[in-house]
Design a protein around this motif. Structure first.
Motif, PDB file in Angstrom:
ATOM      1  N   ALA B  42       0.946  -1.101  -0.071  1.00 50.39           N
ATOM      2  CA  ALA B  42      -0.036   0.050   0.172  1.00 50.39           C
ATOM      3  C   ALA B  42       0.968   1.239  -0.237  1.00 50.39           C
ATOM      4  N   GLY B  43       0.782   2.155  -0.913  1.00 53.33           N
ATOM      5  CA  GLY B  43       1.301   3.490  -0.976  1.00 53.33           C
ATOM      6  C   GLY B  43       2.721   3.387  -1.607  1.00 53.33           C
ATOM      7  N   GLU B  44       3.049   2.010  -1.914  1.00 48.18           N
ATOM      8  CA  GLU B  44       4.454   1.775  -2.456  1.00 48.18           C
ATOM      9  C   GLU B  44       4.497   1.657  -4.199  1.00 48.18           C
ATOM     10  N   MET B  45       5.647   1.706  -4.816  1.00 53.48           N
ATOM     11  CA  MET B  45       5.696   1.148  -6.192  1.00 53.48           C
ATOM     12  C   MET B  45       6.585   0.110  -6.393  1.00 53.48           C
ATOM     13  N   LEU B  46       6.403  -0.527  -7.684  1.00 53.94           N
ATOM     14  CA  LEU B  46       6.969  -1.530  -8.063  1.00 53.94           C
ATOM     15  C   LEU B  46       8.238  -1.311  -8.540  1.00 53.94           C
ATOM     16  N   ALA B  47       9.535  -1.750  -7.958  1.00 52.29           N
ATOM     17  CA  ALA B  47      10.721  -1.617  -9.091  1.00 52.29           C
ATOM     18  C   ALA B  47      10.990  -3.015  -9.485  1.00 52.29           C
ATOM     19  N   ILE B  48      11.246  -2.870 -10.733  1.00 54.56           N
ATOM     20  CA  ILE B  48      11.387  -3.948 -11.670  1.00 54.56           C
ATOM     21  C   ILE B  48      12.608  -3.879 -12.497  1.00 54.56           C
ATOM     22  N   SER B  49      13.407  -5.026 -12.684  1.00 53.03           N
ATOM     23  CA  SER B  49      14.705  -5.242 -13.343  1.00 53.03           C
ATOM     24  C   SER B  49      14.582  -6.573 -14.128  1.00 53.03           C
ATOM     25  N   THR B  50      15.383  -6.448 -15.070  1.00 59.52           N
ATOM     26  CA  THR B  50      15.356  -7.861 -15.961  1.00 59.52           C
ATOM     27  C   THR B  50      16.961  -7.928 -16.489  1.00 59.52           C
ATOM     28  N   ASP B  51      17.569  -9.178 -16.224  1.00 53.38           N
ATOM     29  CA  ASP B  51      18.654  -9.391 -16.547  1.00 53.38           C
ATOM     30  C   ASP B  51      18.710 -10.841 -17.472  1.00 53.38           C
ATOM     31  N   MET B  52      19.686 -10.850 -18.444  1.00 53.81           N
ATOM     32  CA  MET B  52      19.545 -11.881 -19.320  1.00 53.81           C
ATOM     33  C   MET B  52      21.025 -12.419 -19.310  1.00 53.81           C
ATOM     34  N   LEU B  53      21.301 -13.924 -18.940  1.00 55.83           N
ATOM     35  CA  LEU B  53      22.439 -14.298 -18.727  1.00 55.83           C
ATOM     36  C   LEU B  53      22.728 -15.394 -19.973  1.00 55.83           C
ATOM     37  N   VAL B  54      23.746 -15.659 -20.534  1.00 60.35           N
ATOM     38  CA  VAL B  54      24.115 -16.327 -21.701  1.00 60.35           C
ATOM     39  C   VAL B  54      25.386 -17.133 -21.565  1.00 60.35           C
ATOM     40  N   GLU B  55      25.265 -18.391 -21.637  1.00 60.62           N
ATOM     41  CA  GLU B  55      26.229 -19.405 -21.540  1.00 60.62           C
ATOM     42  C   GLU B  55      27.598 -18.756 -22.493  1.00 60.62           C
ATOM     43  N   GLY B  56      28.719 -19.057 -21.613  1.00 62.08           N
ATOM     44  CA  GLY B  56      30.022 -18.260 -22.555  1.00 62.08           C
ATOM     45  C   GLY B  56      30.141 -16.977 -22.350  1.00 62.08           C
ATOM     46  N   ARG B  57      29.448 -16.243 -22.033  1.00 66.84           N
ATOM     47  CA  ARG B  57      29.543 -14.720 -21.897  1.00 66.84           C
ATOM     48  C   ARG B  57      29.334 -14.504 -20.350  1.00 66.84           C
ATOM     49  N   HIS B  58      28.208 -14.792 -19.744  1.00 69.97           N
ATOM     50  CA  HIS B  58      28.324 -14.579 -18.246  1.00 69.97           C
ATOM     51  C   HIS B  58      28.567 -15.691 -17.311  1.00 69.97           C
ATOM     52  N   PHE B  59      28.574 -16.907 -17.871  1.00 69.20           N
ATOM     53  CA  PHE B  59      29.328 -17.999 -17.167  1.00 69.20           C
ATOM     54  C   PHE B  59      29.475 -19.186 -18.003  1.00 69.20           C
ATOM     55  N   PHE B  60      30.415 -19.882 -17.375  1.00 68.64           N
ATOM     56  CA  PHE B  60      31.022 -21.106 -18.327  1.00 68.64           C
ATOM     57  C   PHE B  60      30.069 -22.229 -18.311  1.00 68.64           C
ATOM     58  N   ALA B  61      30.176 -22.881 -19.452  1.00 68.43           N
ATOM     59  CA  ALA B  61      29.310 -23.942 -19.582  1.00 68.43           C
ATOM     60  C   ALA B  61      29.444 -25.193 -18.552  1.00 68.43           C
ATOM     61  N   ASP B  62      30.641 -25.124 -17.917  1.00 70.37           N
ATOM     62  CA  ASP B  62      30.649 -26.302 -16.825  1.00 70.37           C
ATOM     63  C   ASP B  62      30.272 -25.684 -15.336  1.00 70.37           C
ATOM     64  N   ILE B  63      29.873 -24.567 -15.312  1.00 71.19           N
ATOM     65  CA  ILE B  63      29.249 -24.154 -14.070  1.00 71.19           C
ATOM     66  C   ILE B  63      28.273 -25.192 -13.415  1.00 71.19           C
ATOM     67  N   ASP B  64      28.749 -25.171 -12.052  1.00 67.56           N
ATOM     68  CA  ASP B  64      27.741 -25.855 -11.423  1.00 67.56           C
ATOM     69  C   ASP B  64      26.323 -25.319 -11.284  1.00 67.56           C
ATOM     70  N   PRO B  65      25.304 -26.182 -11.785  1.00 70.77           N
ATOM     71  CA  PRO B  65      23.866 -25.589 -11.982  1.00 70.77           C
ATOM     72  C   PRO B  65      23.343 -24.952 -10.832  1.00 70.77           C
ATOM     73  N   GLU B  66      23.629 -25.531  -9.711  1.00 72.15           N
ATOM     74  CA  GLU B  66      23.095 -24.807  -8.318  1.00 72.15           C
ATOM     75  C   GLU B  66      23.499 -23.637  -8.288  1.00 72.15           C
ATOM     76  N   ALA B  67      24.936 -23.227  -8.592  1.00 72.33           N
ATOM     77  CA  ALA B  67      25.467 -21.844  -8.396  1.00 72.33           C
ATOM     78  C   ALA B  67      24.973 -21.063  -9.543  1.00 72.33           C
ATOM     79  N   LEU B  68      24.644 -21.466 -10.959  1.00 73.47           N
ATOM     80  CA  LEU B  68      24.066 -20.757 -11.731  1.00 73.47           C
ATOM     81  C   LEU B  68      22.499 -20.274 -11.214  1.00 73.47           C
ATOM     82  N   GLY B  69      21.834 -21.217 -10.606  1.00 70.20           N
ATOM     83  CA  GLY B  69      20.290 -20.757 -10.279  1.00 70.20           C
ATOM     84  C   GLY B  69      20.679 -19.620  -9.389  1.00 70.20           C
ATOM     85  N   HIS B  70      21.460 -19.820  -8.428  1.00 70.71           N
ATOM     86  CA  HIS B  70      21.800 -18.840  -7.283  1.00 70.71           C
ATOM     87  C   HIS B  70      22.189 -17.636  -7.851  1.00 70.71           C
TER      88      HIS B  70
END
Lengths: 333, 333
Positions: B42-70
């Protein structure tokens, strides 16, 4: 956020900024900060949907970038239409193999032409290098009591469809060489596939009239089942009543059936409404300038063991066996 | 929406549904309809942000999937922290080459462990086949007057940094073989790279105290410039004051400087606050259990022709020439 490349600024951030004066109600902060700030209209809720489009699965590599810009936003706006929500804003995230100026010019033109038509402001996003992938999240405003949910179908409701079904799937079949059509029909099919029009005006006009609604993205057979499952109902549908374009009716009957019932990519609304509201539904359709067609009826489950399902019949009322899979985009048919 | 595969239902929709009772305030409708429905407090606003993560650019293919989810959620929550917003909900869209059960189990575990810690509910999304791509859109709630914007820095403000900078970039360098570290230090660097902790508590504690803020995702040199550009200000920064871990201080001085000033992937907060608020800033940091360090000062532009810029100096006050590019993820250094 959208600041990594000057081309992005040029094609997206500047145009979004230029649109701000006309669309800024409810959007205290757009592109350029860690977050955008957004408020729904007073007393309303935000309706939010995300769709991700991948090359080769949702569109062909040679698609006109302007058509792709249109379609990427249109499929998201269609989700707002299905909720009876008024478009407010969207976030755009995409990965691109390279920053191709001509491609970005065409894509952004198709995107903004549709966004501006619906007063839907770009408020942020993300851009990165990578295989072509488009992810749009769209925001609309809807009063709490009139949101058109999937779980609200009632026994005795009519089932309605807007527009005609199957044209987009017919266009995909022509592109794939599965069947042929004359040049005019092929052009119409292709337009249906690449340029779906979100039924925003119809969704708004159906507030307070329709019970349940969704947009047809995966094919009538699969999508109607979502309403039945969420509402714990059954349906009876007259396959001969499902609206088809004149062009589609020139294809073979089995192709017509496949395209209309399991075609996908239609982005028409499927909704239910009480039979007492037939005149109101027709008035809403007229107000929105979209034809609507009654194709069947909702019924309660016969017993606790009964499962949500669709009973298909023809115009004479004879039962039909229709085994169709929902449309899993380009791959799973 | 998240219904295309039973694996998706199993790893995402069910767990989201199980969390609903505890987190449903402000979320009338979650996964399963055309749209989710959301209201800010009540009385507040929504703050909204989007990030896109791509393999090879933001993370390595062999990253632990649990770490990637985090990490996929953490980088989005970090944008809420930088706005002083309280997390509410998120949408998850991703494309995956195949529905790998072990991968989805690990990824969803890392994602939900973090989401549940911050009371951030999964309210919908999209899944499709395609090259690995993760797009999260996150929603928080913030009072209109206390949102920590980039454009609010004032002349005379102190510039503050949370935590230490450069450890994530040091970890990337170890992985790439650019430099070496002992096993303990390498493990700490890798943890910083894969498991950033969003500074939500600090962002909330800084409401009404800090003027401008952002999160450091692309490196201090580039990111602080965003505050300066949006606020039309200059900055003076003592490079010797920029906080470094003991492990980072064991690397060569030029590597330390590169990692701290242009490293990226830190997800610490950089914020400005009036010098009269130093005790209040320290109290906020203590409340949030995060150390903060004062590294410089904001100043007005000298003339209309003056440009926002950072003057680097050492602890003795001597000017330094530092030419550094912001961190364009894995590629553009």
């Amino acid at each position: 956020m959208l600041s990594e490349f000057s081309l992005i600024d040029r094609f997206f951030a500047r145009r979004a900024a230029a649109n701000r004066s006309s669309a800024a109600e409810g959007i205290p902060l757009g592109i350029g900060d860690d977050c955008a700030l957004l408020t729904p209209r007073a007393g309303e809720m935000l309706a939010i949907s995300t769709d991700m489009l991948v090359e080769g699965r949702h569109f062909f590599a040679d698609i006109d970038p302007e058509a792709l810009g249109h379609k990427a936003l249109a499929v998201n706006l269609s989700d707002l239409a299905a909720m009876g929500a008024q478009p407010l804003a969207f976030m755009l995230a995409f990965s691109l193999p390279k920053a191709d100026e001509a491609w970005l010019a065409g894509f952004s033109e198709g995107l903004f032409a549709l966004a501006e038509r619906y007063g839907c402001e770009l408020i942020g996003g993300d851009t990165t290098g990578g295989p072509l992938n488009l992810c749009i999240t769209v925001f609309g405003s809807v009063p709490p009591q009139t949101a058109l949910r999937r779980d609200a179908a009632q026994p005795g409701d009519d089932i309605w469809i807007s527009g005609t079904l199957g044209d987009a799937r017919a266009g995909l079949g022509v592109q794939r060489g599965e069947w042929t059509a004359n040049a005019n029909d092929a052009a119409m099919f292709r337009h249906a596939l690449e340029r779906p029009e979100p039924r925003i005006a119809l969704g708004l006009a159906l507030r307070g009239i329709a019970h349940a609604a969704l947009d047809l993205s995966d094919g009538l057979a699969g999508d109607l089942l979502h309403i039945l499952e969420r509402s714990s109902m059954r349906a009876s549908v007259d396959v001969d009543a499902v609206p088809r374009s004149a062009a589609l009716r020139r294809l073979a009957p089995d192709i017509q059936q496949r395209c209309t019932l399991a075609g996908g990519d239609d982005y028409e609304l499927c909704f239910t409404a009480p039979s007492a509201a037939r005149a109101a539904v027709q008035a809403a359709a007229q107000k929105a300038s979209v034809p609507v067609t009654r194709i069947g009826t909702i019924a309660a489950l016969a017993s606790p063991a009964d499962r949500p399902a669709i009973a298909w019949r023809n115009a004479a009322g004879a039962p039909l066996t229709v085994t169709l899979q929902g449309f899993d985009h380009f791959h799973a048919e």
